[in-house]
Design a protein around this motif. Structure first.
Motif, PDB file in Angstrom:
ATOM      1  N   VAL A 183       0.885  -1.301  -0.204  1.00  0.00           N
ATOM      2  CA  VAL A 183      -0.001  -0.088  -0.049  1.00  0.00           C
ATOM      3  C   VAL A 183       0.995   1.284   0.141  1.00  0.00           C
ATOM      4  CG1 VAL A 183      -1.939   1.270   1.418  1.00  0.00           C
ATOM      5  CG2 VAL A 183      -1.968  -1.202   1.388  1.00  0.00           C
ATOM      6  N   HIS A 184       2.159   1.079   0.660  1.00  0.00           N
ATOM      7  CA  HIS A 184       2.948   2.494   0.715  1.00  0.00           C
ATOM      8  C   HIS A 184       4.288   2.113   1.052  1.00  0.00           C
ATOM      9  CE1 HIS A 184       3.425   6.749   1.770  1.00  0.00           C
ATOM     10  NE2 HIS A 184       3.535   6.627   3.156  1.00  0.00           N
ATOM     11  N   ILE A 185       5.127   2.743   0.861  1.00  0.00           N
ATOM     12  CA  ILE A 185       6.512   2.699   0.941  1.00  0.00           C
ATOM     13  C   ILE A 185       7.260   4.134   1.092  1.00  0.00           C
ATOM     14  CG2 ILE A 185       7.456   2.626  -1.506  1.00  0.00           C
ATOM     15  CD1 ILE A 185       9.506   0.575  -0.467  1.00  0.00           C
ATOM     16  N   TYR A 186       7.950   4.220   2.214  1.00  0.00           N
ATOM     17  CA  TYR A 186       8.547   5.434   2.734  1.00  0.00           C
ATOM     18  C   TYR A 186       9.907   5.420   3.384  1.00  0.00           C
ATOM     19  CZ  TYR A 186       6.895   4.627   7.326  1.00  0.00           C
ATOM     20  OH  TYR A 186       6.870   4.174   8.656  1.00  0.00           O
ATOM     21  N   ARG A 213      -9.625  -7.850   0.969  1.00  0.00           N
ATOM     22  CA  ARG A 213      -8.632  -7.351   1.070  1.00  0.00           C
ATOM     23  C   ARG A 213      -8.445  -5.917   0.281  1.00  0.00           C
ATOM     24  NH1 ARG A 213      -5.601 -10.951  -0.830  1.00  0.00           N
ATOM     25  NH2 ARG A 213      -5.923 -10.553  -3.238  1.00  0.00           N
ATOM     26  N   SER A 214      -9.076  -5.781  -0.731  1.00  0.00           N
ATOM     27  CA  SER A 214      -9.239  -4.371  -1.516  1.00  0.00           C
ATOM     28  C   SER A 214      -9.863  -3.456  -0.402  1.00  0.00           C
ATOM     29  CB  SER A 214     -10.189  -4.450  -2.662  1.00  0.00           C
ATOM     30  OG  SER A 214      -9.338  -5.532  -3.624  1.00  0.00           O
ATOM     31  N   THR A 215     -10.884  -3.669   0.383  1.00  0.00           N
ATOM     32  CA  THR A 215     -11.420  -2.764   1.115  1.00  0.00           C
ATOM     33  C   THR A 215     -10.360  -2.317   2.056  1.00  0.00           C
ATOM     34  OG1 THR A 215     -13.871  -3.836   0.904  1.00  0.00           O
ATOM     35  CG2 THR A 215     -13.368  -2.482   3.053  1.00  0.00           C
ATOM     36  N   ARG A 216      -9.752  -3.011   2.919  1.00  0.00           N
ATOM     37  CA  ARG A 216      -8.594  -2.770   3.709  1.00  0.00           C
ATOM     38  C   ARG A 216      -7.597  -1.750   3.241  1.00  0.00           C
ATOM     39  NH1 ARG A 216     -10.694  -3.264   9.048  1.00  0.00           N
ATOM     40  NH2 ARG A 216     -11.579  -5.362   9.281  1.00  0.00           N
ATOM     41  N   CYS A 217      -7.328  -2.206   1.962  1.00  0.00           N
ATOM     42  CA  CYS A 217      -6.201  -1.377   1.201  1.00  0.00           C
ATOM     43  C   CYS A 217      -6.760   0.229   1.091  1.00  0.00           C
ATOM     44  CB  CYS A 217      -5.952  -2.109  -0.239  1.00  0.00           C
ATOM     45  SG  CYS A 217      -4.813  -3.602  -0.188  1.00  0.00           S
ATOM     46  N   ALA A 218      -8.068   0.118   0.802  1.00  0.00           N
ATOM     47  CA  ALA A 218      -8.598   1.437   0.471  1.00  0.00           C
ATOM     48  C   ALA A 218      -8.434   2.033   1.888  1.00  0.00           C
ATOM     49  CB  ALA A 218      -9.935   1.244  -0.066  1.00  0.00           C
ATOM     50  N   GLU A 219      -9.043   1.682   2.798  1.00  0.00           N
ATOM     51  CA  GLU A 219      -8.792   2.242   4.332  1.00  0.00           C
ATOM     52  C   GLU A 219      -7.391   2.553   4.616  1.00  0.00           C
ATOM     53  OE1 GLU A 219     -12.501  -0.330   6.156  1.00  0.00           O
ATOM     54  OE2 GLU A 219     -10.335  -0.776   6.679  1.00  0.00           O
ATOM     55  N   HIS A 220      -6.573   1.811   4.298  1.00  0.00           N
ATOM     56  CA  HIS A 220      -5.271   2.354   4.641  1.00  0.00           C
ATOM     57  C   HIS A 220      -4.784   3.227   3.560  1.00  0.00           C
ATOM     58  CE1 HIS A 220      -3.832  -0.785   7.676  1.00  0.00           C
ATOM     59  NE2 HIS A 220      -4.886  -1.313   7.248  1.00  0.00           N
ATOM     60  N   ALA A 221      -4.943   3.145   2.465  1.00  0.00           N
ATOM     61  CA  ALA A 221      -4.496   4.318   1.405  1.00  0.00           C
ATOM     62  C   ALA A 221      -4.985   5.381   1.906  1.00  0.00           C
ATOM     63  CB  ALA A 221      -5.037   4.055  -0.046  1.00  0.00           C
ATOM     64  N   ASN A 254      -5.835   6.783   4.827  1.00  0.00           N
ATOM     65  CA  ASN A 254      -4.997   6.873   6.037  1.00  0.00           C
ATOM     66  C   ASN A 254      -3.923   7.726   5.654  1.00  0.00           C
ATOM     67  OD1 ASN A 254      -7.114   6.138   7.778  1.00  0.00           O
ATOM     68  ND2 ASN A 254      -6.026   4.050   8.294  1.00  0.00           N
ATOM     69  N   TYR A 255      -3.063   7.264   4.548  1.00  0.00           N
ATOM     70  CA  TYR A 255      -1.778   7.959   4.138  1.00  0.00           C
ATOM     71  C   TYR A 255      -2.009   9.003   3.132  1.00  0.00           C
ATOM     72  CZ  TYR A 255      -0.195   3.128   5.804  1.00  0.00           C
ATOM     73  OH  TYR A 255      -0.207   1.985   6.572  1.00  0.00           O
ATOM     74  N   GLY A 256      -3.269   9.330   2.911  1.00  0.00           N
ATOM     75  CA  GLY A 256      -3.634  10.602   2.058  1.00  0.00           C
ATOM     76  C   GLY A 256      -3.365  10.055   0.462  1.00  0.00           C
ATOM     77  N   LEU A 257      -3.644   8.782   0.144  1.00  0.00           N
ATOM     78  CA  LEU A 257      -3.219   8.427  -1.203  1.00  0.00           C
ATOM     79  C   LEU A 257      -4.912   8.245  -1.869  1.00  0.00           C
ATOM     80  CD1 LEU A 257      -0.587   5.693  -0.567  1.00  0.00           C
ATOM     81  CD2 LEU A 257      -0.260   7.891  -1.185  1.00  0.00           C
ATOM     82  N   ALA A 258      -5.488   9.429  -2.185  1.00  0.00           N
ATOM     83  CA  ALA A 258      -6.498   9.355  -2.515  1.00  0.00           C
ATOM     84  C   ALA A 258      -6.836   8.577  -4.038  1.00  0.00           C
ATOM     85  CB  ALA A 258      -7.208  11.098  -2.961  1.00  0.00           C
TER      86      ALA A 258
END
Length: 391
Positions: free
Chosen positions: A302-305, A356-364, A366-370
């Motif tokens: 979902v995210h890398i930083y 899984r896609s629902t959870r990915c959307a929620e986490h995205a 949270n990270y501001g990845l609209a």
């Protein structure tokens, strides 16, 4: 654990051939090569053969013993660990005895036996240093060799080993309710090369968001429920290669959507769904890593930083991912890929995609990845629709 000791939590070099990054080169691909689909189908056939012919257990165990005898014996670490020599030697000898205990065992899925089984010799062997190097090394070699699926005995041996681990995990969560349906964060700290780090970054930035994943089909990987313990395996030491980077895999583990799971179980009461994809095994491990064992995980990135503060000296590259704890891998799940079995497999696949896609959307979100959130919401809607259509 002493720094420099081989460990399930930091030995990236043992596992690199099993990790598969979506849309990335074959350098980190499970079963590399153009015939990957055929080879995976042959592995599934081997698993089905073993489950349908469980009465041949002694033969399968003999084949496993023969296969392991062909695997090079791991050597006891020597340099820089003199202070831990007595503990290492005792652990090494215990691991050898654990291997013999596994090879002498008679495991059964609970549905095929009377009374409880708390042997767990496969898991206990995996959690020992010797057992991990011997067992995981064997699995790694076999799954990476191009001729494995052409050697029926070798293929049966390694898939039988996976089945023994499956049985232990299944029995364990049945007997230990606190280990069932694990959800939460788990962490895996590793040192990776510049090339490997590059692959992760490219996978996370893939324009096709569906290919932003890491998968470890059939095999196992160890994680810790404690971030600080995972970080201890990424810190640079005197022996750390110059061309290496600190990487932390931060995974959020979730269950299937309960509404979908309830509907599935009502439609297919004979299909057993478990949470053996993520099992906390601290009670079985002698190491203090708060271990959560992941079986055949599929991580959606979902995210890398870059975290500039956690290690105080070098950046920490953090890969945040989502995985589900559930699957229907059980002795009753014999894959035929036809008729009702094919329908069940597809329904379960859509359940997993929707959850899984629902959870990915929620986490995205949270990270501001609209944009990413919108993609995953759309993917979830399609998966829910496909689930309903098949049901």
């Amino acid at each position: 654990m002493p720094v420099g000791l081989p460990s399930r939590f930091g030995q990236w070099n043992l596992e690199v051939g099993l990790w598969r990054l979506g849309g990335v080169s074959e350098s980190v691909t499970f079963f590399p090569g153009p015939d990957v689909d055929r080879r995976m189908a042959e592995v599934r056939e081997a698993i089905s053969h073993i489950r349908l012919h469980w009465d041949l257990y002694p033969q399968f165990m003999d084949e496993l013993r023969t296969f392991l005898e062909e695997v090079p014996e791991p050597s006891l670490p020597r340099s820089g660990l003199e202070a831990y020599r007595p503990e290492l030697e005792a652990s090494w000898e215990e691991g050898r005895k654990g291997l013999e205990a596994l090879l002498s065992s008679r495991k059964e899925w609970p549905e095929l036996r009377d009374g409880p089984d708390e042997d767990y010799s496969a898991i206990r062997l995996y959690t020992s240093i010797y057992g991990y190097l011997r067992m995981f090394g064997a699995m790694n070699i076999a799954f990476r060799e191009s001729d494995t699926t052409r050697d029926e005995k070798k293929l049966r041996a390694v898939t039988f080993l996976v089945e023994l681990l499956n049985i232990d995990l299944y029995n364990y969560i049945r007997s230990n309710p606190e280990a069932d349906n694990f959800e939460g964060h788990v962490y895996r700290g590793m040192r990776v090369s510049s090339k490997d780090l590059d692959d992760y970054v490219r996978a996370a930035a893939n324009e096709d968001r569906g290919k932003r994943y890491i998968s470890i089909p059939l095999s196992m990987t160890s994680t810790s429920a404690t971030k600080g313990k995972a970080l201890s395996f990424v810190r640079r030491t005197k022996k750390t290669p110059a061309d290496s980077h600190a990487l932390l895999l931060d995974v959020s583990v979730h269950s299937l959507d309960p509404t979908l799971l309830t509907a599935y179980r009502q439609a297919f009461p004979e299909s057993i769904v478990t949470s053996l994809c993520s099992v906390p095994i601290q009670k079985l491990s002698k190491l203090p890593e708060d271990e959560v064992l992941l079986r055949g995980p599929f991580f959606q990135i979902v995210h890398i930083y870059r975290d500039e503060d956690s290690l105080r000296g070098e950046p920490l590259h953090v890969v945040q991912a989502i995985m589900l704890n559930s699957n229907r891998d059980h002795v009753t799940a014999v894959a035929t890929n036809t008729g009702e079995d094919e329908r069940m497999r597809n329904i379960f696949r859509f359940m997993a995609m929707a959850s899984r896609s629902t959870r990915c959307a929620e986490h995205a979100e949270n990270y501001g990845l609209a944009a990413d959130s919108g993609y995953y919401r759309n993917a979830a809607e399609h998966a829910y629709a496909d689930f309903s259509a098949l049901m």
